[in-house]
Design a protein around this motif. Structure first.
Motif: not given
Length: 359
Positions: A91-92, A112, A302, A306
């Protein structure tokens, strides 16, 4: 005089550069193998979820109970690694992708973490207020009977004599156990963990939250596999292990939730089994038009990853790991058994983290 056309390209003509954010459809796409992957992943997911259930049904000895405990803690390690290695880290990377607008990719690097915290707080609020409602319903359903009538024994009171004596049909020598019994919950309704009473329905809520966090991630990795080309076989093998161990984790915690209706537990197993195959089918169907680098795709995957990471991290630590190790039964157990439980959790986390190298 020659009429030949001058085909010389001007020196200052701009070079044609491929758009790095365009849809990537290159590579060898083996459609029959992708379709077979739907059933391969479905089978491994189902096998992982059914092993603890079948094992508990046929192994009812103390050894079987201990094995289920180890499986639950192994699953807790799997869940923690899934949240941080398989969800938060991707996600980051996704939310800092150069194909996103500068507000995401350059101006702020912690989106994130913000969405993961949102997942943690949302899970906490849901469990907090749902837990309060469950406990209120439990208390109203088990209201104590009216207190027995008090009998006053009248005596001749002289100067300095004791006051009238009040008697009750229940003896006071039990040290107030009656009052304590009014608030007790039977063993099958709840268990005390570190001073916090978790009712069966609260445990079931924990399972629903876990399923929610896992399901969104399962669809995302399914779409990824459905679009994979040259890296397809490596990713397929890694995801088979991923789904198997994640299924073990979910199933072990489902059994702890004490569902009174077996259809509910089976329904959750089936739902987990089908989420990744559905994602694979969706990825195959959308392959020609799917762009993993499109803004809306990057934002959706993303943010979902997260938020799901926050849900699993909170659920794993607060509802599985802490209650288990804060329980008096763990404190009273032998050092060897305590070490075995800790090792089971660490091994689950280590294996799932290693799988993250490929998937």
């Amino acid at each position: 005089m020659s009429d030949a056309v001058n085909t010389t390209v001007p020196v200052d003509a701009p070079a044609v550069v491929d758009d790095p954010c365009a849809a990537a459809v290159a590579g060898d796409f083996d459609r029959p193998m992708h379709i077979a992957a739907i059933f391969i992943i479905m089978g491994t997911s189902f096998l992982g979820t059914m092993l603890p259930i079948v094992g508990k049904r046929f192994v009812r000895s103390q050894v079987g109970s201990s094995a289920i405990t180890l499986l639950k803690l192994f699953g807790a390690g799997v869940i923690l690694a899934t949240s941080l290695v398989h969800m938060f880290t991707p996600a980051n990377e996704t939310l800092t992708n150069a194909c996103l607008p500068p507000a995401f990719s350059k101006s702020y690097k912690s989106f994130a973490a913000v969405f993961a915290i949102a997942g943690i707080f949302a899970t906490h609020l849901l469990q907090l207020y749902a837990g309060q409602m469950i406990r209120k319903q439990q208390e109203s359903a088990s209201m104590p009977l009216p207190a027995p009538a008090t009998i006053v024994v009248h005596k001749q009171v002289d100067a300095g004599a004791p006051l009238p004596v009040e008697a009750s049909s229940s003896s006071s020598s039990n040290g107030g156990s009656d009052a304590g019994e009014q608030g007790m919950v039977t063993h099958h309704e709840g268990h005390t963990h570190g001073g916090v009473m978790l009712h069966s329905r609260e445990k079931q809520l924990v399972v629903f939250l876990l399923e929610l966090g896992i399901a969104s991630h399962s669809v995302i990795i399914g779409v990824t596999l459905g679009n994979a080309t040259d890296e397809f076989r490596t990713l397929l093998v890694a995801l088979c292990f991923h789904q198997f161990f994640e299924g073990l984790a979910l199933s072990a915690i489902v059994m702890e939730a004490e569902f009174k209706r077996w259809t509910m537990a089976v329904g959750m197993v089936v739902f987990y089994t089908l989420t990744t195959p559905m994602g694979i089918a969706l990825g195959i169907a959308l392959r020609e038009s799917f762009n993993a680098n499109a803004t809306h795709t990057l934002l959706a995957t993303g943010i979902l990853d997260a938020v799901s990471a926050g849900i699993l991290l909170y659920d794993g630590l607060v509802n599985v790991v802490y209650p288990h190790f804060a329980d008096k039964s763990f404190e009273r157990s032998s050092g060897v058994w305590q070490a075995a439980q800790l090792v089971a959790m660490y091994v689950g986390c280590g294996i799932m983290s290693l799988i993250g190298y490929w998937a």
